[in-house]
Scaffold this active site. Structure first.
Site: not given
Length: 409
Positions: A203, A257
């Site tokens: 991720k 993110c």
């Protein structure tokens, strides 16, 4: 299966809870924010997102509940923020640890704890396992630990929840497959089951790849500006090569993110993550670069007062109301350090005051400024380009054409 207790009802937790509930899973959403829970219980969503209201209506019809209390159940999904420490750049796992601690106070033996929050490799080993063991549980016997990092982005959440591929990291493959079945209730993408540390790393690497790619485009913009070359034409031609795909430069990188996760690797591997470190610094420098461009244009056009300059857009990306790590907010903070207040600001998605000199109507905003800085490419500005005629425009996204007096990064 008992109800799934989703912990954290923000930009990731709420859509996940609603999606599960609307696909037949019994869900209870928990958040410590009483006002947020009250808003949801009153039948209103807490942020704007395409398709979210419709999904909310389906979830309510399916019986989803919202509370500030942790539930006694057999599956917990923890989706709380994971910021980074500004000095060390390491992940700050305090919210995840606090949520796990609260789960341990109510859960029964045999429960699965699924961490959806994005964390750096080794975070679950370092912080989550000790918290579980501290409460007398044996991991793998009394409590099953899983990492299922989210993979969605504001502005397209509902579609991406349904269609994006997912990764499930688990100590026990059987538990991983069980959690995979839970996500398969709505996820139409491929779901890969692996170990926890691999899931953590994949991720972070995904977002780091994008951050480095953006930094390359931003650095190209600076090089081309230095020698008066058209970076957009150069990128367009380069991308005609079958193995080249350069992204577009912009005024900075925001959100929770791309602007955050790569720092986890820098913090954990400072002597190794050199390219990542430099890329993040390049992206972080872009709001200051935009500010420099503003002053250059003002000087060229003999504009004496910065209060005739307006920033269009406060959010970190187009067509959402999410301002986390917004480049515009970063630019305004930088401007304060230069002791030159006065920039006007407008964003159609932010209907409440968050900064000084903020407007809530496009026409009034444009009437009071001479130089428009397009920080965010909302659909609104694309559909109203004619209103920019007669203004100087600094187009940070290369979206404006057929107008005179348009400048770029």
């Amino acid at each position: 299966m008992s109800a799934v207790n989703v912990i954290g009802l923000g930009y990731i937790g709420l859509p996940t809870a609603l999606m599960m509930a609307s696909h037949g899973v019994e869900v209870v959403g928990t958040d410590y924010n009483k006002e947020l829970v009250a808003t949801l219980n009153a039948g209103q969503t807490t942020f704007k997102e395409d398709g979210l209201d419709e999904l909310f209506a389906k979830a309510l019809k399916s019986g989803i509940k919202f509370t500030t209390e942790y539930q006694v159940t057999d599956t917990y999904i923890i989706s709380v923020p994971t910021p980074y420490d500004n000095f060390s750049k390491k992940v700050d796992a305090c919210y995840v640890v606090a949520a796990v601690k609260s789960v341990m106070e109510v859960c029964q033996k045999g429960a699965s704890v699924v961490i959806e929050s994005t964390v750096s490799p080794g975070t679950i080993d370092k912080y989550v396992r000790p918290e579980i063991e501290k409460n007398g549980f044996v991991i793998g016997k009394d409590i099953h630990l899983v990492h299922a990092p989210e993979r969605i982005i504001p502005g397209n959440m509902v579609y991406e929840l349904l269609h994006n591929n997912r990764t499930i990291g688990a100590d026990d493959k059987k538990i991983g497959e069980k959690v995979k079945d839970l996500y398969s209730s709505f996820c139409q993408g491929e779901i890969v089951v692996t170990d926890i540390r691999t899931a953590e790393m994949t991720k972070v690497v995904e977002n780091t790849f994008r951050a480095v790619n953006i930094a390359f485009a931003n650095e190209l913009a600076k090089i081309c500006r230095h020698d008066n070359m058209d970076v957009y034409e150069i990128i367009r031609i380069c991308n005609m090569h079958p193995r080249v795909n350069i992204l577009q430069p912009g005024p900075g990188v925001g959100g929770h993110c791309i602007s955050v996760d790569p720092w986890f690797l820098v913090g954990d591997y400072p002597s190794l993550a050199k390219v990542i470190d430099e890329a993040m610094r390049t992206n972080d420098s872009m709001p200051d670069f935009v500010l420099e461009r503003i002053y250059e244009i003002m000087k060229e056009k003999n504009m004496r007062s910065i209060d005739r300059v307006g920033l269009y857009g406060l959010t970190y990306k187009e067509n959402v109301d999410d301002m986390r790590e917004s480049p515009t907010l970063q630019l305004l903070e930088s401007q304060k350090r230069h002791l030159a207040p006065g920039l006007k600001v407008y964003d159609p998605f932010i209907t409440y005051d968050v900064v000084e000199n903020q407007y809530h109507d496009l026409d009034t905003f444009l009437k009071d400024i001479d130089l428009v800085v397009v920080m965010v490419k909302h659909n609104e500005i694309k559909e109203n380009m004619a209103k920019l005629r007669g203004k100087y425009v600094l187009d940070c996204h290369n979206i404006i054409c057929d107008l005179p007096d348009v400048y770029h990064l």
